[in-house]
Design a protein around this motif. Structure first.
Motif, short mmCIF file in Angstrom:
data_model
loop_
_atom_site.label_atom_id
_atom_site.label_comp_id
_atom_site.label_asym_id
_atom_site.label_seq_id
_atom_site.Cartn_x
_atom_site.Cartn_y
_atom_site.Cartn_z
N ALA A 228 0.83 -1.21 0.00
CA ALA A 228 0.00 0.00 0.00
C ALA A 228 0.86 1.26 0.00
O ALA A 228 0.61 2.20 -0.75
N PHE A 229 1.89 1.27 0.83
CA PHE A 229 2.79 2.42 0.89
C PHE A 229 3.54 2.59 -0.43
O PHE A 229 3.76 3.72 -0.88
N LEU A 276 -3.32 4.66 -8.85
CA LEU A 276 -2.45 4.00 -7.88
C LEU A 276 -2.88 4.31 -6.46
O LEU A 276 -2.84 3.44 -5.57
N LEU A 277 -3.28 5.56 -6.24
CA LEU A 277 -3.72 5.96 -4.90
C LEU A 277 -4.96 5.20 -4.49
O LEU A 277 -5.08 4.75 -3.33
N LEU A 278 -5.89 5.01 -5.41
CA LEU A 278 -7.12 4.28 -5.10
C LEU A 278 -6.82 2.82 -4.74
O LEU A 278 -7.43 2.26 -3.81
N VAL A 279 -5.89 2.20 -5.46
CA VAL A 279 -5.51 0.82 -5.15
C VAL A 279 -4.85 0.75 -3.77
O VAL A 279 -5.12 -0.17 -2.98
N ALA A 280 -4.02 1.74 -3.46
CA ALA A 280 -3.36 1.79 -2.14
C ALA A 280 -4.40 1.91 -1.03
O ALA A 280 -4.30 1.25 0.01
N ILE A 281 -5.42 2.74 -1.26
CA ILE A 281 -6.49 2.89 -0.26
C ILE A 281 -7.25 1.58 -0.09
O ILE A 281 -7.62 1.19 1.03
N CYS A 285 -7.64 -0.63 3.40
CA CYS A 285 -8.92 -1.00 4.01
C CYS A 285 -8.87 -2.40 4.65
O CYS A 285 -9.72 -2.74 5.47
N LEU A 286 -7.88 -3.19 4.24
CA LEU A 286 -7.72 -4.53 4.79
C LEU A 286 -6.95 -4.52 6.11
O LEU A 286 -6.83 -5.56 6.76
N LEU A 287 -6.46 -3.36 6.50
CA LEU A 287 -5.62 -3.23 7.70
C LEU A 287 -6.34 -2.39 8.75
O LEU A 287 -7.37 -1.78 8.46
N PRO A 288 -5.80 -2.31 9.96
CA PRO A 288 -6.43 -1.49 11.00
C PRO A 288 -6.61 -0.04 10.58
O PRO A 288 -5.85 0.48 9.76
N VAL A 289 -7.60 0.61 11.16
CA VAL A 289 -7.93 2.00 10.81
C VAL A 289 -6.72 2.91 11.07
O VAL A 289 -6.50 3.89 10.33
N LYS A 290 -5.94 2.61 12.10
CA LYS A 290 -4.76 3.44 12.39
C LYS A 290 -3.83 3.51 11.20
O LYS A 290 -3.23 4.56 10.93
N PHE A 291 -3.67 2.39 10.50
CA PHE A 291 -2.80 2.40 9.33
C PHE A 291 -3.34 3.33 8.25
O PHE A 291 -2.59 4.06 7.62
N MET A 292 -4.65 3.31 8.03
CA MET A 292 -5.26 4.20 7.05
C MET A 292 -4.98 5.66 7.39
O MET A 292 -4.67 6.47 6.52
#
Length: 473
Positions: A228-229, A276-281, A285-292
């Motif tokens: 994602a990063f 690319l940004l949309l795919v990263a987002i 979404c599969l990770l904890p909210v803190k990561f978002m």
């Protein structure tokens, strides 16, 4: 007879490996992103009006464009033979005139004027009106130019494949053809800066420092965070390169970047960056909210850096250090691992040192080229000595933090033999000292973290450090 026939030259994609509408649009939003709100209203008044409104608000440097050198050389030879050479473009007249003034050999300019968009059939009609049916030769690069070639005596096909050459040959005589620059996947990967994804390995630092690399879920989350990063970073790299075209084209190495060199269409970047940004987002979404939240903070910070922070002395290197450090924070957010105060302090100081390394290396090259100031930055060559002092001090402070950690009670929580970890201090002292020695000698030609991953001595140093930690466990 041939000499009497005027030679009319398209601009976008032909005389230059770029598009002036997109170039001026990027200059506009770099000047003030709020102009994006006005663009739809200008477009509703017609494409010619849009071009005029944008051109009236930006200043384009004719010298800072990726010209098609083989075409320029050929045009000069035709001019020397006595042919009249005209610039005929759908770009706005202000921008077209800036290009004509820089090139210096055009006999006249025909361009969009805010009312008429001089493209395709409109351009054909105006050329026939001025020079007569079959009374001119035309240089173009796209299918839309077929409408002009039907009325031209001959076609000069530039920066296009054999399909367009064949199509042009069906409507007129092809007098000359100039092949496009190499492109393809390699150029796209270069624009995405896939090699820079190595910096995102910092996301794995928290899970490694907590000795949880064997934990399946923690490792999977770290991998998702890394991807994602990386995609988010590539999105920012594309945007940054498009917004920094003028400065990059005057840089000794950045001028070879795909957008700056004209190897890759700006339209590709404008589409790929948000995609690319949309795919990263989606991955976030599969990770904890803190990561978002951390990813969002990273994206906003990189935009702020691209739009202005990188031009502010010392603020730029602090921002870079923060962008390095936020990757470690992201790794912790993705896995739920608590961040250590010691780790954060060490990261801030060492990344500040490496950020200053990056600026020092750029200024060093400027000095070698006889320049006094880095374009697009706030630094001057005379700042080199001060930067070296600040960078070296920051690097050594990071080692001091490491030494204090090794001597603290906290280390005994993770290590059975904490005294073995003392060996890390001289190892890291050697590494940061060597990095600055290489930089001082002008041998730092890349991002320092990417350089470290390519440098054999740095890799060996990393292995030694890993061995020390293994013995301390």
């Amino acid at each position: 007879m041939t000499k009497a026939v005027p030679l009319c030259v398209d601009l976008d994609g032909t005389l230059i490996h770029s598009d002036l509408l997109l170039e001026s649009f990027l200059l506009l939003i770099k000047r003030n992103p709020l102009y994006l709100l006005l663009v739809p209203f200008w477009l509703m008044q017609g494409k010619a009006r849009l071009k005029q409104q944008i051109a009236s608000r930006v200043q384009l440097e004719g010298s800072a464009l990726p010209y098609t050198k083989p075409l320029l050389d050929w045009l000069r030879s035709q001019k020397e033979q006595g042919r009249a050479v005209w610039l005929c473009t759908a770009s706005d007249s202000r921008l077209a005139q800036a290009v004509a003034d820089h090139v210096g050999f055009f006999d006249g300019v025909m361009a969009s004027d805010g009312q008429l968009n001089l493209s395709g059939s409109n351009k054909a009609a105006e050329l026939v009106k001025r020079f007569g049916e079959k009374g001119f030769d035309y240089c173009g690069n796209e299918k839309v130019d077929l409408a002009v070639w039907r009325h031209a005596r001959a076609a000069i096909v530039v920066n296009a494949g054999t399909a367009l050459v064949t199509a042009a040959g069906e409507v007129t005589t092809v007098e000359h053809a100039i092949a496009p620059m190499p492109g393809g996947l390699k150029v796209i990967l270069k624009a995405l800066r896939v090699h820079q994804w190595a910096k995102n390995a910092l996301i794995f630092v928290p899970v490694a420092a907590a000795h949880q690399l064997a934990e399946g879920q923690a490792l999977v989350n770290s991998l998702l965070a890394f991807l994602a990063f990386s995609l988010c970073a590539s999105s920012v790299y594309l945007l940054n390169d498009m917004l920094d075209l003028a400065a990059d084209r005057q840089h000794h190495s950045k001028c070879k970047r795909p957008f700056a060199a004209g190897q890759l269409s700006l339209l590709f970047g404008l589409v790929a960056a948000p995609a690319l940004l949309l795919v990263a987002i989606g991955l976030a979404c599969l990770l904890p909210v803190k990561f978002m939240l951390v990813l969002a903070a990273y994206y906003v910070a990189t935009l702020a850096y691209s739009f202005g922070l990188k031009q502010l002395v010392m603020i730029d290197v602090l921002a870079l250090a923060g962008l390095y450090t936020v990757r470690i924070v992201a790794g912790a957010a993705a896995t739920g691992i608590a961040l250590s105060f010691w780790l954060l302090m060490f990261a801030i100081f060492i990344f500040l040192s490496l950020a200053i390394v990056k600026r020092y290396a750029e200024l060093y090259v400027m000095r070698q080229q006889g320049k006094l100031k880095a374009k697009g930055r706030g630094y001057q060559v005379e700042d080199l000595a001060l930067l070296q002092s600040l960078g070296g001090a920051s690097g050594y402070l990071s080692i001091l933090v490491l030494a204090l950690y090794v001597n603290s009670p906290d280390i005994s929580v993770l290590y059975k033999h904490p005294k073995m970890a003392w060996a890390l201090v001289p190892v890291m002292l050697y590494w940061i000292s060597r990095i600055w020695m290489q930089t001082h000698r002008g041998q730092m030609h890349d991002d320092p973290l990417v350089y470290a991953l390519k440098d054999k001595v740095s890799l060996l140093t990393g292995l030694v450090a890993a061995a020390v930690l293994w013995l301390a466990v």
